[in-house]
Design an enzyme around this catalytic site. Structure first.
Site, short mmCIF file in Angstrom:
data_model
loop_
_atom_site.label_atom_id
_atom_site.label_comp_id
_atom_site.label_asym_id
_atom_site.label_seq_id
_atom_site.Cartn_x
_atom_site.Cartn_y
_atom_site.Cartn_z
N CYS A 156 0.85 -1.20 0.00
CA CYS A 156 0.00 0.00 0.00
C CYS A 156 0.88 1.25 0.00
O CYS A 156 2.04 1.23 0.43
CB CYS A 156 -0.90 -0.02 1.25
SG CYS A 156 -1.86 1.46 1.56
N HIS A 157 0.33 2.37 -0.47
CA HIS A 157 1.09 3.62 -0.49
C HIS A 157 1.51 4.06 0.92
O HIS A 157 2.51 4.76 1.08
CB HIS A 157 0.25 4.73 -1.15
CG HIS A 157 0.36 4.73 -2.64
ND1 HIS A 157 1.46 5.24 -3.30
CD2 HIS A 157 -0.47 4.26 -3.60
CE1 HIS A 157 1.30 5.10 -4.61
NE2 HIS A 157 0.14 4.51 -4.83
N THR A 158 0.77 3.65 1.93
CA THR A 158 1.15 4.02 3.29
C THR A 158 2.46 3.36 3.69
O THR A 158 3.27 3.95 4.42
CB THR A 158 0.04 3.64 4.28
OG1 THR A 158 -1.19 4.25 3.87
CG2 THR A 158 0.36 4.10 5.69
N HIS B 22 0.56 -3.77 6.34
CA HIS B 22 -0.65 -3.62 7.16
C HIS B 22 -1.90 -4.08 6.43
O HIS B 22 -3.01 -3.85 6.89
CB HIS B 22 -0.82 -2.16 7.59
CG HIS B 22 -1.03 -1.21 6.45
ND1 HIS B 22 -0.03 -0.87 5.58
CD2 HIS B 22 -2.14 -0.57 6.01
CE1 HIS B 22 -0.50 -0.04 4.66
NE2 HIS B 22 -1.78 0.15 4.89
N GLU B 23 -1.72 -4.74 5.29
CA GLU B 23 -2.85 -5.17 4.48
C GLU B 23 -2.69 -6.66 4.23
O GLU B 23 -2.37 -7.10 3.13
CB GLU B 23 -2.85 -4.37 3.17
CG GLU B 23 -4.21 -4.26 2.50
CD GLU B 23 -4.18 -3.28 1.33
OE1 GLU B 23 -4.88 -2.26 1.40
OE2 GLU B 23 -3.46 -3.53 0.36
N CYS C 223 -11.32 -2.30 20.92
CA CYS C 223 -11.31 -2.96 22.23
C CYS C 223 -12.72 -3.20 22.75
O CYS C 223 -12.96 -4.10 23.55
CB CYS C 223 -10.52 -2.14 23.25
SG CYS C 223 -11.31 -0.60 23.77
N CYS D 192 -13.35 1.27 25.45
CA CYS D 192 -12.99 2.68 25.63
C CYS D 192 -14.13 3.59 25.17
O CYS D 192 -15.07 3.16 24.50
CB CYS D 192 -11.70 3.00 24.88
SG CYS D 192 -11.87 3.01 23.07
N CYS E 14 -14.72 3.38 21.36
CA CYS E 14 -15.43 2.18 20.90
C CYS E 14 -16.90 2.21 21.29
O CYS E 14 -17.76 1.71 20.56
CB CYS E 14 -14.77 0.93 21.47
SG CYS E 14 -13.20 0.49 20.67
N CYS F 278 -10.51 3.51 17.98
CA CYS F 278 -10.16 3.01 19.31
C CYS F 278 -8.79 3.56 19.71
O CYS F 278 -7.85 3.57 18.92
CB CYS F 278 -10.12 1.49 19.29
SG CYS F 278 -9.54 0.72 20.81
N ARG G 117 -3.16 3.17 21.18
CA ARG G 117 -2.67 4.16 20.21
C ARG G 117 -1.24 4.61 20.50
O ARG G 117 -0.41 4.74 19.59
CB ARG G 117 -3.61 5.37 20.20
CG ARG G 117 -3.12 6.53 19.33
CD ARG G 117 -3.17 6.19 17.85
NE ARG G 117 -2.57 7.22 17.02
CZ ARG G 117 -1.31 7.30 16.67
NH1 ARG G 117 -0.45 6.37 17.10
NH2 ARG G 117 -0.85 8.26 15.91
N CYS H 103 -7.11 -2.75 4.49
CA CYS H 103 -6.86 -1.31 4.41
C CYS H 103 -7.57 -0.68 3.22
O CYS H 103 -8.62 -0.09 3.34
CB CYS H 103 -5.37 -1.01 4.34
SG CYS H 103 -5.00 0.77 4.19
N ARG I 123 -3.13 -2.99 -7.05
CA ARG I 123 -2.62 -3.64 -5.85
C ARG I 123 -1.80 -4.85 -6.26
O ARG I 123 -2.23 -5.66 -7.09
CB ARG I 123 -3.76 -4.11 -4.92
CG ARG I 123 -4.24 -3.07 -3.92
CD ARG I 123 -3.15 -2.64 -2.96
NE ARG I 123 -3.64 -1.86 -1.85
CZ ARG I 123 -3.71 -0.53 -1.84
NH1 ARG I 123 -3.35 0.17 -2.90
NH2 ARG I 123 -4.14 0.10 -0.76
#
Length: 791
Positions: A462-464, A484-485, A514, A517, A520, A528, A532, A591, A786
């Site tokens: 991904c570009h991220t 992350h994908e 979670c 919190c 959420c 969430c 973090r 993602c 992708r």
């Protein structure tokens, strides 16, 4: 003697040129033409917008002009075709008309009217009557109208659509304030921000409009209302009207937005800026809470100023909008507001500080500039009787006298075998920024309490990932395992994990859920915050890493690190999915597809029959197009510099595609022309701050919504003229498409399995994991949507 059909000579305050005092002159007021009404003004307020109009920095001003737009009076005569008014009616002139017939009036989303469709600023339209001429002359010269009202004259002429009849018993020296200031501030809270019971609010600026916003917050049931001003003399009245806390920014060493964020345990739910200062507008946005904070702009900024904002403020769930006349449909709403005042549901008297004769209008402006008044009201009728006055300025024309009055997560044993040892496996390590990834053997420690170790089967690029690898990401840490994908199978679980077991098919989540919190538990956000802080540092919740390579600690990435054959994630950062789902396809739901699709369905909430523009036709942009089609949009315009992407965009649902390089004018102007005023929804899927502005400015006045999806480089800010928002547009952002991750990703997988949404069509290349750097090259070259890597 009757004046009907004749020119009336009367007193008026003329602004002959910018920056000079008003001159009290005798003017001629022509009789009303067709669908026009001549009104005898009894009382009129002095507003900051009047002051803006005579400021040398306001370049759109026309002179000579009769200002004033916050008045009340009595109908003197009517022109041909007028059926709803008669001489003697008590009325309030309206700078926001309501014809009841145009597309704006017929839409419940806006209070604008097509009668002012050419409006360029809050105060520069309606300088002539609908037929293009003026009804005022003085010393042989034409005098311009102002905002369609010109209440700084004993008599004025207004269009029939710019007038409303009110209760005959209403005191005109009070209800004139409903013509602008009070309605704007009060409505900003109730109609635009939509303040909710029990919420926390911050109001910046405690003039008449700000005090009205405070009253609106109180009426809406806010439990805590911060009132912010550098003039402490205003605090007493602010508290009287509903403020719970009053703050002077000069009393603190840190920025006021940081002070408010600390005092409100993370930020206020609603911030309302009532000054017109672009720096304060930025502060107001930044003091709102992550996830659902709303910043509403009320103040009018002049001189072409733009609001500087970090796009991440919006991507993290905050929203920025603005109000025009408080969002009230003017003709429908003003009589109701007058009735509410008569029933003592709110106070107008508290907004009036002084009473002065009309001849003292320049004194009234001086008092406003010096911060000594909340409102100036000019009363021009000799026989008019006054009521008690407490705060604002009232200018009263009397024969001889001047009167000045101051007024659950369930704990339990693991559902499957516990993890037992370190696993050595292949991973792509980014040792430093800007360098290719290196395929290495890494050690993956067993999962600790509430952690899950996953065998990754497939992962996309991904570009991220590229953004962090470039070194531009301020949270980027090296060495790191990106990715992350992905999708895979649970290998083992740590102590306390009850909802997952070895063998489960799963998708790791960079946005956890979670379920406990305040984020959420709030339906307004998917962000969430449970882990973090540590996730942003590239570490697991206990502050350590599970990866090592060549004796060195390797950082995690976005809580997922799917560029490894095995990875460790928190148990709140993983979704169990259908075991039959093909992992080399559904990994994309971790993602890109979810982000773009959700931006439409959850964030923008695109409606059937609407018109959309999608900027950037990569994987996320195509997912947005798919979402627009699913939502029932009738027209979907794809925008990209690469024409090779157009065919695929049309496969996904785009009705047309355009390249900005094919036009000589800015793309936002092209879109406004193509769509008869602008699109209903726009989506920026690139991460370019210039395009983000263009996307907003391509939206339709009154109800357009622009959603930022792309992530801009660190430190870059978006900017636009505040008036883009004041005229009814909304600026938002999305993170992971607004999906509550753990509960939503399995549903998205099910939608794919039932062929409701496309996934396979996004995959342009499937490569072995060792070819990961080639996958990045394909992405940078614009040759892939992708690329999926398989272990």
């Amino acid at each position: 003697m009757s004046t009907v059909g004749k020119v009336i000579k009367c007193k008026a305050a003329i602004a002959w040129e910018a920056g000079n005092p008003f001159s009290i002159e005798e003017v001629e007021v022509a009789p009303p033409k067709e669908h026009e009404i001549r009104v005898k003004i009894v009382a009129t307020g002095v507003c900051r917008s009047d002051a803006h109009a005579v400021s040398p920095s306001f370049k759109e001003g026309l002179f000579p002009v009769i200002l004033g737009h916050e008045g009340a009076g009595i109908v003197e005569s009517t022109g041909p075709g007028v059926t709803r008014f008669k001489p003697g009616d008590k009325v309030i002139p309206l700078y926001v008309p309501q014809c009841g017939q145009c597309k704006f009036c017929l839409s419940p989303k806006t209070n604008l009217c097509e009668k002012i469709s050419k409006i360029k600023t809050a105060i520069s339209d309606q300088d002539l009557m609908p037929d293009g001429t003026s009804r005022f002359t003085c010393k042989g010269k034409q005098i311009y109208h102002f905002m369609g009202t010109s209440t700084f004259s004993e008599y004025t002429v207004v269009a029939e659509t710019s007038l409303v009849k009110i209760d005959d018993a209403a005191p005109l020296d009070k209800v004139c304030l409903i013509g602008c200031g009070f309605s704007t501030g009060y409505g900003a809270s109730l109609n635009t921000a939509k303040v909710e019971p029990g919420s926390t609010c911050a109001v910046f600026g405690l003039g008449g409009v700000g005090l009205s916003a405070v009253m609106g917050c109180k009426a809406a049931g806010a439990s805590r209302i911060f009132a912010i001003d550098i003039n402490k003399d205003k605090f007493s009245l602010a508290k009287e009207l509903g403020a719970t806390d009053c703050l002077n920014p000069q009393d603190f060493k840190k920025p006021i937005q940081e002070v408010i964020t600390e005092m409100s345990n993370g930020g206020v739910d609603f911030a309302i800026e009532c000054i017109g200062n672009v720096a304060v507008m930025k502060a107001a946005l930044e003091c709102t809470t992550v996830g659902w904070g709303t910043c509403t702009i009320v103040g009018v900024a002049l001189g072409g100023q733009s609001i500087p904002v970090s796009p991440m403020q919006l991507i993290m769930g905050k929203k920025m909008n603005a109000t025009f006349f408080g969002g009230w449909k003017s003709v429908d709403s003003i009589p109701k507001l007058v009735s509410d005042y008569m029933a003592k549901k709110f106070s107008l008297d508290a907004l009036v500080t002084y009473t002065l004769p009309f001849d003292k209008i320049n004194d009234a402006f001086d008092l406003m500039y010096e911060g000594k008044s909340n409102r100036t009201v000019l009363v021009l009728c000799q026989e008019f009787s006054f009521h008690s006055i407490s705060v604002g300025i009232i200018l009263q024309k009397t024969s001889n006298s001047l009167r000045v009055t101051k007024g659950a997560r369930v704990a339990g044993a693991a559902a499957g075998p516990m993890a037992s040892g370190v696993i050595k496996c292949k991973a792509a390590v980014a040792w430093e920024a800007g360098k290719p990834l290196s395929i290495e053997e890494v050690e993956v420690a067993p999962p600790k309490a509430h952690e899950v170790r996953i065998k990754v089967v497939a992962t996309a690029v991904c570009h991220t990932d590229a953004y962090t690898l470039s070194g531009a990401d301020p949270e980027g840490c090296f060495p790191v395992i990106l990715g992350h994908e992905g999708a895979g199978i649970v290998e083992s679980v740590g102590e306390g994990v009850t909802k997952l077991k070895p063998g489960d098919t799963v998708i790791p989540l960079y946005v956890p859920q979670c379920g406990e919190c305040k984020f959420c538990l709030n339906p307004k956000t998917n962000l969430c915050q449970k882990i973090r802080v540590t996730q942003g540092k590239g570490l697991m919740p206990d502050g350590t890493s599970r990866f090592t390579c060549k004796g060195k600690q390797i950082y995690h990435f976005m809580g997922t690190s799917t560029f490894s054959e095995y990875t460790i994630v928190a148990d709140i950062s993983v979704a169990k999915i259908d075991a039959a789902a093909p992992l080399d396809k559904v990994c994309l739901l971790g993602c890109g597809i979810s982000t773009g699709y959700g931006a439409v369905i959850n964030t923008a909430k695109v409606e059937p029959g609407s018109t959309c523009a999608v900027f950037g036709l990569g994987g996320v942009g195509l997912a947005v197009i798919m979402g627009c089609k699913v939502a029932g949009a009738s027209r979907i315009i794809g925008v990209d510099l690469n024409k090779d992407k157009f065919a695929k965009a049309k496969e996904f649902g785009a009705t047309e595609c355009i390249n900005p390089q094919d036009f000589k004018k800015p793309i936002q102007e092209v879109l406004v022309e193509l769509t008869d005023g602008g699109v209903d929804y726009s989506f920026e899927c690139i991460g370019n701050v210039g395009v983000m502005r263009a996307a907003l400015e391509s939206c339709h006045k009154g109800w357009g919504v622009s959603v930022i999806v792309g992530v801009a480089a660190a430190g870059q800010e978006i900017s636009t003229r505040p008036f883009q928002l004041v005229t009814g547009r909304t600026w938002k952002g999305t993170a992971f498409g607004g999906w509550k991750s753990v509960e939503s990703v399995p549903k998205l997988v099910a939608e794919y399995m039932s062929k409701k949404i496309k996934v396979d069509e996004f995959v342009t290349h499937t490569l072995p994991f060792d070819k990961i750097n080639e996958a990045f090259e394909l992405m940078h070259a614009g040759k892939s949507i992708r690329s999926v890597l398989k272990f």
